[in-house]
Each structure stands twice: as structure tokens, then as C-alpha cells.
Design a protein around this motif. Structure first.
Motif, PDB file in Angstrom:
ATOM      1  N   CYS A   5      12.713 -31.456 -16.314  1.00 49.88           N
ATOM      2  CA  CYS A   5      13.483 -31.685 -15.087  1.00 49.88           C
ATOM      3  C   CYS A   5      13.707 -30.376 -14.346  1.00 49.88           C
ATOM      4  N   ARG A   6      14.021 -29.318 -15.093  1.00 49.65           N
ATOM      5  CA  ARG A   6      14.272 -28.022 -14.467  1.00 49.65           C
ATOM      6  C   ARG A   6      13.073 -27.534 -13.676  1.00 49.65           C
ATOM      7  N   ASP A   7      11.881 -27.818 -14.167  1.00 48.06           N
ATOM      8  CA  ASP A   7      10.685 -27.381 -13.473  1.00 48.06           C
ATOM      9  C   ASP A   7      10.410 -28.188 -12.212  1.00 48.06           C
ATOM     10  N   ALA A   8      10.987 -29.384 -12.118  1.00 42.76           N
ATOM     11  CA  ALA A   8      10.721 -30.260 -10.988  1.00 42.76           C
ATOM     12  C   ALA A   8      11.872 -30.338  -9.991  1.00 42.76           C
ATOM     13  N   VAL A   9      13.101 -30.292 -10.474  1.00 40.24           N
ATOM     14  CA  VAL A   9      14.273 -30.456  -9.609  1.00 40.24           C
ATOM     15  C   VAL A   9      15.410 -29.568 -10.101  1.00 40.24           C
ATOM     16  N   ALA A  33      20.294 -21.969 -20.070  1.00 43.23           N
ATOM     17  CA  ALA A  33      19.322 -21.405 -19.129  1.00 43.23           C
ATOM     18  C   ALA A  33      18.639 -22.470 -18.273  1.00 43.23           C
ATOM     19  N   TYR A  34      18.802 -23.730 -18.640  1.00 41.52           N
ATOM     20  CA  TYR A  34      18.120 -24.809 -17.936  1.00 41.52           C
ATOM     21  C   TYR A  34      18.918 -25.422 -16.800  1.00 41.52           C
ATOM     22  N   ARG A  55      30.315 -35.783  -7.891  1.00 41.70           N
ATOM     23  CA  ARG A  55      30.302 -35.353  -6.483  1.00 41.70           C
ATOM     24  C   ARG A  55      30.264 -33.833  -6.376  1.00 41.70           C
ATOM     25  N   THR A  56      31.007 -33.155  -7.233  1.00 44.15           N
ATOM     26  CA  THR A  56      31.015 -31.691  -7.234  1.00 44.15           C
ATOM     27  C   THR A  56      29.639 -31.144  -7.582  1.00 44.15           C
ATOM     28  N   ALA A  57      28.991 -31.732  -8.579  1.00 40.17           N
ATOM     29  CA  ALA A  57      27.650 -31.290  -8.968  1.00 40.17           C
ATOM     30  C   ALA A  57      26.648 -31.523  -7.842  1.00 40.17           C
ATOM     31  N   CYS A  58      26.696 -32.681  -7.225  1.00 45.32           N
ATOM     32  CA  CYS A  58      25.785 -32.970  -6.118  1.00 45.32           C
ATOM     33  C   CYS A  58      25.992 -31.986  -4.967  1.00 45.32           C
ATOM     34  N   ALA A  59      27.249 -31.732  -4.627  1.00 49.32           N
ATOM     35  CA  ALA A  59      27.544 -30.801  -3.537  1.00 49.32           C
ATOM     36  C   ALA A  59      27.011 -29.401  -3.847  1.00 49.32           C
ATOM     37  N   ALA A  60      27.185 -28.945  -5.077  1.00 50.36           N
ATOM     38  CA  ALA A  60      26.705 -27.606  -5.461  1.00 50.36           C
ATOM     39  C   ALA A  60      25.190 -27.509  -5.362  1.00 50.36           C
ATOM     40  N   LEU A  61      24.515 -28.615  -5.618  1.00 45.49           N
ATOM     41  CA  LEU A  61      23.050 -28.636  -5.546  1.00 45.49           C
ATOM     42  C   LEU A  61      22.542 -28.933  -4.146  1.00 45.49           C
ATOM     43  N   GLY A  62      23.448 -29.270  -3.237  1.00 53.00           N
ATOM     44  CA  GLY A  62      23.039 -29.635  -1.887  1.00 53.00           C
ATOM     45  C   GLY A  62      22.299 -30.964  -1.876  1.00 53.00           C
ATOM     46  N   ALA A  63      22.669 -31.843  -2.794  1.00 52.84           N
ATOM     47  CA  ALA A  63      21.975 -33.126  -2.961  1.00 52.84           C
ATOM     48  C   ALA A  63      22.915 -34.277  -2.618  1.00 52.84           C
ATOM     49  N   ALA A  64      22.426 -35.220  -1.861  1.00 49.61           N
ATOM     50  CA  ALA A  64      23.201 -36.420  -1.575  1.00 49.61           C
ATOM     51  C   ALA A  64      23.284 -37.265  -2.843  1.00 49.61           C
ATOM     52  N   PRO A  65      24.460 -37.789  -3.170  1.00 47.38           N
ATOM     53  CA  PRO A  65      24.583 -38.608  -4.378  1.00 47.38           C
ATOM     54  C   PRO A  65      23.582 -39.759  -4.427  1.00 47.38           C
ATOM     55  N   HIS A  67      20.654 -39.791  -3.487  1.00 49.78           N
ATOM     56  CA  HIS A  67      19.309 -39.280  -3.754  1.00 49.78           C
ATOM     57  C   HIS A  67      19.279 -38.478  -5.060  1.00 49.78           C
ATOM     58  N   SER A  68      20.261 -38.723  -5.909  1.00 52.53           N
ATOM     59  CA  SER A  68      20.384 -37.987  -7.161  1.00 52.53           C
ATOM     60  C   SER A  68      20.285 -38.940  -8.348  1.00 52.53           C
ATOM     61  N   VAL A  69      20.004 -38.362  -9.504  1.00 57.28           N
ATOM     62  CA  VAL A  69      19.918 -39.131 -10.739  1.00 57.28           C
ATOM     63  C   VAL A  69      20.928 -38.558 -11.722  1.00 57.28           C
TER      64      VAL A  69
END
Length: 87
Positions: A5-9, A33-34, A55-65, A67-69
């Protein structure tokens, strides 16, 4: 799976554990490290089953919930992920 996953997203951890325990678990499992970001229950207003951690994790990643897994291992975590929905 975490390495793939780290290598892709971008990857974050949203844990219902307190920060000290989360850091210890990530380090001892060799996963620190991952992940780009990690968030602990003692860092949000309402931990799981509330959606705050996700929601906090999505916001930190700049990802809409929507569109997240989320990968969860408990009914509480699954409920939090489902409740996250669009921000």
C-alpha cells in the motif's frame, strides 16, 4: 500488505490506542516507516466509534473520506470508518 500500500498510496494509522502505546506497537511491528501519519485516541476530541480519527487521518493525507479505504479489525473501528463519510 502495508508495504504494498505504501508504494501505491499514502498511508496513515488511526488508532484507538493512546499515543505511547501506538508508537510502541508500530515500532515493534516494524511498521513505523510505512506510515506517513499516525493518530491516537488521545489526540482527538472523540475516539472511535466517533469518526474523528478517520477524518483526521484523511485530512492529513489530503484525501476525501469517500475516496479513501479503511482497514479495520473491530466492530468499533468499522463503525467509525462507516460514520466518516464525506467531510
Amino acid at each position: 500488505m502495508v508495504g504494498a500500500c505504501r508504494d501505491a498510496v499514502q498511508t496513515a494509522v488511526a488508532s484507538n490506542s493512546p499515543r505511547e502505546l501506538l508508537d510502541t506497537a508500530l515500532e515493534s511491528a516494524g511498521l513505523a516507516a510505512y506510515v506517513i501519519h499516525s493518530f491516537a485516541a488521545d489526540e482527538v476530541r472523540s475516539p472511535k466509534p466517533a469518526p474523528d480519527l478517520h477524518r483526521t487521518a484523511c485530512a492529513a493525507l489530503g484525501a476525501a473520506p469517500e475516496h479513501s479505504v479503511a482497514f479495520e479489525h473491530s466492530a468499533t473501528g468499522i463503525g467509525a470508518a462507516r460514520a466518516t463519510g464525506p467531510a
